[in-house]
Write an enzyme that holds these catalytic residues in place. Structure first.
Site, PDB file in Angstrom:
ATOM      1  N   CYS A  64       0.833  -1.200   0.000  1.00 20.08           N
ATOM      2  CA  CYS A  64       0.000   0.000   0.000  1.00 20.08           C
ATOM      3  C   CYS A  64       0.869   1.253   0.000  1.00 20.08           C
ATOM      4  O   CYS A  64       1.865   1.330   0.731  1.00 20.08           O
ATOM      5  CB  CYS A  64      -0.927  -0.003   1.205  1.00 20.08           C
ATOM      6  SG  CYS A  64      -1.999  -1.455   1.283  1.00 20.08           S
TER       7      CYS A  64
ATOM      8  N   CYS B  16       1.474   3.093   3.591  1.00 23.23           N
ATOM      9  CA  CYS B  16       1.723   2.301   4.803  1.00 23.23           C
ATOM     10  C   CYS B  16       2.820   2.923   5.676  1.00 23.23           C
ATOM     11  O   CYS B  16       3.928   3.174   5.211  1.00 23.23           O
ATOM     12  CB  CYS B  16       2.107   0.873   4.432  1.00 23.23           C
ATOM     13  SG  CYS B  16       2.395  -0.198   5.857  1.00 23.23           S
TER      14      CYS B  16
ATOM     15  N   CYS C  34       0.604   1.566  22.272  1.00 24.88           N
ATOM     16  CA  CYS C  34      -0.211   2.101  21.185  1.00 24.88           C
ATOM     17  C   CYS C  34       0.371   1.682  19.844  1.00 24.88           C
ATOM     18  O   CYS C  34       1.590   1.707  19.653  1.00 24.88           O
ATOM     19  CB  CYS C  34      -0.273   3.626  21.277  1.00 24.88           C
ATOM     20  SG  CYS C  34      -1.149   4.406  19.893  1.00 24.88           S
ATOM     21  N   ASP C  35      -0.498   1.344  18.919  1.00 22.19           N
ATOM     22  CA  ASP C  35      -0.072   0.921  17.595  1.00 22.19           C
ATOM     23  C   ASP C  35       0.592   2.042  16.805  1.00 22.19           C
ATOM     24  O   ASP C  35       1.396   1.799  15.914  1.00 22.19           O
ATOM     25  CB  ASP C  35      -1.290   0.394  16.830  1.00 22.19           C
ATOM     26  CG  ASP C  35      -0.902  -0.309  15.540  1.00 22.19           C
ATOM     27  OD1 ASP C  35       0.171  -0.927  15.505  1.00 22.19           O
ATOM     28  OD2 ASP C  35      -1.677  -0.244  14.566  1.00 22.19           O
TER      29      ASP C  35
END
Length: 365
Positions: free
Chosen positions: A19, A22, A275-276
């Site tokens: 993508c 990304c 956290c991502d």
């Protein structure tokens, strides 16, 4: 009842797509994470560590993300649920979800997802032209037709799914076409995820800016509200949070609370992060092999991360919608406002009447 959720990366940064926007590949490279599948030993430590610490009645959500989590293989997931069934107690209510690009789903996956009642989030960036522009496979081939076919299979089999759409500046130009696409495919749950630049950047070729954000939702909302009045209720996450807020209901989604919470992101090597969006070495809470999940939650690194201030707009101090908005997620706020312009303020001031109408309807039920 208590609630606990964890975000698991069983295949790390491995992905079978390429993508354009990304950011996770960049994060993985920064912390030198190898592209590896989570070992069965790490998986067992993860499950034991979490379930042994939850001694009260608790709804436990194991959410899988990536990279592309299905690259861990279906046998990995079968082992995971079998292991959970060994260690879970009567006070554990287990839920599963998976966020996937949907590219490799097949008969075996459909049967598995159905059997264990996974909530499936499928990444689809709208109608074919935009999706294929942004979401190529690893060979730079179009992916729309394969993914929409698999979404139709999920629907046919009554597997619960949401559509996850990255709101890039490319897609933001076509709100009318996007909503018509939603109606045509009879999608009922959509989450638009604002496209972000890299951590140290203000914008990128794909990220969305506040004015673009407003312009997209300014066209989308009247179309959505028209369907709502026809009792064709479509859940769009950005609208849902403000319906809840106007009705006095605490929003549930991460980023809508105005403050950070611990997501317990577990990478494929067992490393734990809060956290991502911030999978960085300085934010590492430990490793599931030697760090108790409670210690990770209440340790100094977690406290410092959760206490970090976020950049608020200068407009927030006088904004009448601040109690509803709360400044949003500190990572995504770059898409919502600057010191001189706030897309959310402009949006709510224009459509407050409609939100109040919906909220009053909820309260009368």
């Amino acid at each position: 009842m208590r609630y606990f959720s964890t975000l698991i990366k069983p295949a790390g940064a491995l992905c079978n797509m390429n993508c354009c926007y990304c950011f996770y590949r960049e994060l993985a490279q920064q912390i030198n994470k190898p592209n590896l599948i989570m070992s069965l030993d790490t998986t067992e430590h993860l499950i034991q560590n979490i379930l042994f610490n939850l001694t009260e009645l608790t709804t436990v959500t194991f959410a899988f993300q990536g990279g592309e989590p299905t690259l861990a293989g279906i046998d990995y997931f079968k082992h995971f649920v079998d292991t959970v069934n060994i260690y879970k107690k009567d006070h554990h209510i287990i839920q599963y979800s998976i966020q996937t690009n949907g590219y490799t789903l097949n008969e075996e996956w459909f049967n598995f997802l159905k059997e264990y009642q996974f909530l499936v989030g499928v990444s689809l960036d709208g109608f074919p032209r935009i999706h294929n522009q942004l979401r190529k496979n690893s060979l730079k081939q179009d992916t729309y037709e394969i993914i929409i076919k698999n979404i139709r299979e999920l629907k046919k089999r009554n597997i619960e799914f949401n559509i996850l759409t990255v709101l890039t500046n490319q897609l933001a130009k076509y709100p009318k076409e996007m909503f018509e696409f939603i109606l045509k495919n009879e999608f009922k749950n959509i989450q638009f995820i604002p496209c972000l630049p890299e951590l140290d950047q203000m914008k990128s070729a794909y990220s969305i800016q506040p004015k673009e954000f407003f312009q997209f939702y300014d066209v989308l909302f009247p179309m959505w509200f028209k369907e709502f009045k026809r009792e064709n209720v479509i859940s769009i996450s950005f609208f849902d949070q403000f319906v809840s807020a106007f009705a006095g209901i605490r929003p549930q989604g991460c980023g809508t609370l105005g403050n950070c919470t611990n997501q317990f992101v577990i990478e494929s090597d067992g490393s734990i992060y809060p956290c991502d969006f911030y999978v960085l070495e300085k934010n590492k809470l430990g490793n599931i092999h030697e760090t108790d999940i409670k210690a990770a939650a209440y340790g100094e690194v977690a406290r410092q991360f959760l206490a970090e201030p976020k950049n608020m707009s200068a407009l927030c101090s006088t904004c009448r919608y601040q109690p509803l908005c709360k400044g949003q997620c500190k990572r995504q706020s770059i898409c919502f406002y600057t010191d001189h312009y706030c897309a959310i303020q402009k949006f709510l001031s224009k459509y407050e009447k409609e939100f109040l109408q919906i909220a009053l309807g909820i309260k009368k039920r």
